[in-house]
Design a protein around this motif. Sequence first.
Motif, PDB file in Angstrom:
ATOM      1  N   GLY A  10       5.874 -17.693  -7.714  1.00 32.31           N
ATOM      2  CA  GLY A  10       6.137 -17.998  -6.311  1.00 32.31           C
ATOM      3  C   GLY A  10       6.270 -16.777  -5.433  1.00 32.31           C
ATOM      4  O   GLY A  10       6.800 -16.855  -4.326  1.00 32.31           O
ATOM      5  N   ARG A  11       5.764 -15.644  -5.922  1.00 26.11           N
ATOM      6  CA  ARG A  11       5.817 -14.422  -5.121  1.00 26.11           C
ATOM      7  C   ARG A  11       4.529 -14.271  -4.315  1.00 26.11           C
ATOM      8  O   ARG A  11       3.506 -14.860  -4.646  1.00 26.11           O
ATOM      9  N   PHE A  12       4.606 -13.438  -3.266  1.00 28.76           N
ATOM     10  CA  PHE A  12       3.491 -13.180  -2.364  1.00 28.76           C
ATOM     11  C   PHE A  12       3.091 -11.711  -2.471  1.00 28.76           C
ATOM     12  O   PHE A  12       3.957 -10.834  -2.458  1.00 28.76           O
ATOM     13  N   LEU A  13       1.791 -11.446  -2.516  1.00 24.70           N
ATOM     14  CA  LEU A  13       1.282 -10.080  -2.591  1.00 24.70           C
ATOM     15  C   LEU A  13       1.135  -9.549  -1.169  1.00 24.70           C
ATOM     16  O   LEU A  13       0.331 -10.063  -0.386  1.00 24.70           O
ATOM     17  N   LEU A  14       1.937  -8.542  -0.819  1.00 25.50           N
ATOM     18  CA  LEU A  14       1.958  -8.002   0.535  1.00 25.50           C
ATOM     19  C   LEU A  14       1.725  -6.492   0.536  1.00 25.50           C
ATOM     20  O   LEU A  14       1.995  -5.809  -0.453  1.00 25.50           O
ATOM     21  N   LEU A  15       1.252  -6.017   1.670  1.00 23.64           N
ATOM     22  CA  LEU A  15       1.065  -4.586   1.897  1.00 23.64           C
ATOM     23  C   LEU A  15       2.044  -4.141   2.974  1.00 23.64           C
ATOM     24  O   LEU A  15       2.257  -4.861   3.950  1.00 23.64           O
ATOM     25  N   TYR A  16       2.618  -2.956   2.800  1.00 26.55           N
ATOM     26  CA  TYR A  16       3.469  -2.376   3.830  1.00 26.55           C
ATOM     27  C   TYR A  16       2.706  -1.206   4.409  1.00 26.55           C
ATOM     28  O   TYR A  16       2.282  -0.308   3.676  1.00 26.55           O
ATOM     29  N   ARG A  17       2.487  -1.241   5.723  1.00 24.71           N
ATOM     30  CA  ARG A  17       1.632  -0.222   6.327  1.00 24.71           C
ATOM     31  C   ARG A  17       2.006   0.075   7.763  1.00 24.71           C
ATOM     32  O   ARG A  17       2.715  -0.691   8.400  1.00 24.71           O
ATOM     33  N   HIS A  18       1.474   1.169   8.235  1.00 25.32           N
ATOM     34  CA  HIS A  18       1.668   1.590   9.621  1.00 25.32           C
ATOM     35  C   HIS A  18       0.386   1.298  10.393  1.00 25.32           C
ATOM     36  O   HIS A  18      -0.714   1.568   9.909  1.00 25.32           O
ATOM     37  N   ARG A  19       0.537   0.748  11.586  1.00 26.20           N
ATOM     38  CA  ARG A  19      -0.603   0.513  12.482  1.00 26.20           C
ATOM     39  C   ARG A  19      -0.466   1.480  13.648  1.00 26.20           C
ATOM     40  O   ARG A  19       0.453   1.375  14.454  1.00 26.20           O
ATOM     41  N   PHE A  20      -1.389   2.443  13.709  1.00 25.76           N
ATOM     42  CA  PHE A  20      -1.281   3.485  14.724  1.00 25.76           C
ATOM     43  C   PHE A  20      -1.427   2.946  16.137  1.00 25.76           C
ATOM     44  O   PHE A  20      -0.857   3.482  17.079  1.00 25.76           O
ATOM     45  N   GLY A  80      -6.223  -2.274 -11.564  1.00 29.73           N
ATOM     46  CA  GLY A  80      -5.947  -0.851 -11.375  1.00 29.73           C
ATOM     47  C   GLY A  80      -5.350  -0.577 -10.013  1.00 29.73           C
ATOM     48  O   GLY A  80      -4.876  -1.478  -9.329  1.00 29.73           O
ATOM     49  N   GLU A  81      -5.405   0.677  -9.642  1.00 29.92           N
ATOM     50  CA  GLU A  81      -4.891   1.083  -8.337  1.00 29.92           C
ATOM     51  C   GLU A  81      -5.825   0.579  -7.238  1.00 29.92           C
ATOM     52  O   GLU A  81      -7.020   0.380  -7.479  1.00 29.92           O
ATOM     53  N   PRO A  82      -5.300   0.404  -6.023  1.00 27.35           N
ATOM     54  CA  PRO A  82      -6.169  -0.008  -4.914  1.00 27.35           C
ATOM     55  C   PRO A  82      -7.315   0.987  -4.720  1.00 27.35           C
ATOM     56  O   PRO A  82      -7.113   2.202  -4.810  1.00 27.35           O
ATOM     57  N   ALA A  83      -8.507   0.468  -4.453  1.00 22.76           N
ATOM     58  CA  ALA A  83      -9.674   1.321  -4.221  1.00 22.76           C
ATOM     59  C   ALA A  83      -9.539   2.085  -2.916  1.00 22.76           C
ATOM     60  O   ALA A  83     -10.004   3.216  -2.796  1.00 22.76           O
ATOM     61  N   ASP A  84      -8.915   1.468  -1.932  1.00 27.48           N
ATOM     62  CA  ASP A  84      -8.744   2.095  -0.625  1.00 27.48           C
ATOM     63  C   ASP A  84      -7.266   2.426  -0.442  1.00 27.48           C
ATOM     64  O   ASP A  84      -6.488   1.611   0.011  1.00 27.48           O
ATOM     65  N   ARG A  85      -6.889   3.640  -0.799  1.00 28.42           N
ATOM     66  CA  ARG A  85      -5.486   4.053  -0.761  1.00 28.42           C
ATOM     67  C   ARG A  85      -4.968   4.227   0.675  1.00 28.42           C
ATOM     68  O   ARG A  85      -3.774   4.322   0.893  1.00 28.42           O
ATOM     69  N   SER A  86      -5.870   4.236   1.660  1.00 31.02           N
ATOM     70  CA  SER A  86      -5.444   4.401   3.056  1.00 31.02           C
ATOM     71  C   SER A  86      -4.950   3.103   3.677  1.00 31.02           C
ATOM     72  O   SER A  86      -4.409   3.109   4.776  1.00 31.02           O
ATOM     73  N   GLU A  87      -5.109   1.988   2.991  1.00 29.97           N
ATOM     74  CA  GLU A  87      -4.748   0.690   3.557  1.00 29.97           C
ATOM     75  C   GLU A  87      -3.252   0.459   3.666  1.00 29.97           C
ATOM     76  O   GLU A  87      -2.794  -0.211   4.578  1.00 29.97           O
ATOM     77  N   ALA A  88      -2.473   0.974   2.705  1.00 26.34           N
ATOM     78  CA  ALA A  88      -1.041   0.675   2.706  1.00 26.34           C
ATOM     79  C   ALA A  88      -0.257   1.774   2.007  1.00 26.34           C
ATOM     80  O   ALA A  88      -0.773   2.432   1.112  1.00 26.34           O
ATOM     81  N   SER A  89       0.988   1.928   2.415  1.00 26.89           N
ATOM     82  CA  SER A  89       1.854   2.875   1.720  1.00 26.89           C
ATOM     83  C   SER A  89       2.488   2.216   0.488  1.00 26.89           C
ATOM     84  O   SER A  89       2.852   2.889  -0.454  1.00 26.89           O
ATOM     85  N   ARG A  90       2.597   0.872   0.514  1.00 24.99           N
ATOM     86  CA  ARG A  90       3.123   0.119  -0.626  1.00 24.99           C
ATOM     87  C   ARG A  90       2.388  -1.199  -0.762  1.00 24.99           C
ATOM     88  O   ARG A  90       2.028  -1.818   0.241  1.00 24.99           O
ATOM     89  N   VAL A  91       2.193  -1.627  -1.993  1.00 26.85           N
ATOM     90  CA  VAL A  91       1.667  -2.948  -2.318  1.00 26.85           C
ATOM     91  C   VAL A  91       2.682  -3.570  -3.259  1.00 26.85           C
ATOM     92  O   VAL A  91       2.982  -3.002  -4.309  1.00 26.85           O
ATOM     93  N   GLU A  92       3.229  -4.725  -2.862  1.00 26.84           N
ATOM     94  CA  GLU A  92       4.307  -5.322  -3.651  1.00 26.84           C
ATOM     95  C   GLU A  92       4.182  -6.837  -3.737  1.00 26.84           C
ATOM     96  O   GLU A  92       3.710  -7.483  -2.806  1.00 26.84           O
ATOM     97  N   TRP A  93       4.666  -7.380  -4.859  1.00 30.55           N
ATOM     98  CA  TRP A  93       4.869  -8.814  -4.982  1.00 30.55           C
ATOM     99  C   TRP A  93       6.261  -9.102  -4.435  1.00 30.55           C
ATOM    100  O   TRP A  93       7.240  -8.521  -4.898  1.00 30.55           O
ATOM    101  N   VAL A  94       6.359  -9.972  -3.437  1.00 32.66           N
ATOM    102  CA  VAL A  94       7.608 -10.222  -2.729  1.00 32.66           C
ATOM    103  C   VAL A  94       8.006 -11.687  -2.924  1.00 32.66           C
ATOM    104  O   VAL A  94       7.178 -12.598  -2.735  1.00 32.66           O
ATOM    105  N   ALA A  95       9.268 -11.914  -3.286  1.00 35.53           N
ATOM    106  CA  ALA A  95       9.773 -13.273  -3.500  1.00 35.53           C
ATOM    107  C   ALA A  95       9.677 -14.087  -2.208  1.00 35.53           C
ATOM    108  O   ALA A  95       9.824 -13.549  -1.111  1.00 35.53           O
ATOM    109  N   GLU A  96       9.439 -15.396  -2.352  1.00 34.98           N
ATOM    110  CA  GLU A  96       9.258 -16.261  -1.185  1.00 34.98           C
ATOM    111  C   GLU A  96      10.436 -16.200  -0.221  1.00 34.98           C
ATOM    112  O   GLU A  96      10.231 -16.114   0.998  1.00 34.98           O
TER     113      GLU A  96
END
Length: 187
Positions: A54-64, A132-148
């Motif tokens: 029941g977790r969600f795959l989210l990215l944490y990122r900065h939008r310039f 593996g690791e994300p192919a595009d490392r510029s997309e997010a500073s963190r990739v996490e599974w987050v509880a609902e």
Amino acid sequence: MTEWKTYGRRRVYESPWVELWLDDVEIPGVGRVDHHVVRMPKACTTAVVTDDAGRFLLLYRHRFITGQWGWEVPAGWAEPGEEPAAAAAREVEEETGWRPGRVEPLIGFNAMSGISTMRFHAFHMTGCTRIGEPADRSEASRVEWVAEEDVVELLAAGEVPEGASLAALSFFLGPYRSARRRRGSAG
């Protein structure tokens, strides 16, 4: 109220990602005006990715552009000839390092109907395999599974400021789930 009438359009700017047009339109009760229209030449895709826990795959990122940090779901463009579902699955893999197993349509929505043709195709993806690791490392500073329950708190606290992510997650947690429960209890 009647529909606006279009008399012509003039392209102001064009790139592979965005076009800006001035449309000559007549607005009932107002008259004729030049109206800016942002056209998106590629389909926009986004995905709500969940796992068996029941977790969600989210990215944490900065939008310039907005100068904000926030949580988002994976998203991107469909390349010419690429189906939106395939594009969304590709974006999930590139941005997170997880390959979706099952991909099902969630909802389509217009992001900014008053000024843009931007239409998002949202999907629900499950059964992911870590590749593996994300192919595009510029997309997010963190990739996490987050509880609902944490996703709900992030939404309520304004920590999901990006529109497509906010819309897709809110739709999934609300109307989509409610409709599935009703169908499940009826069948």
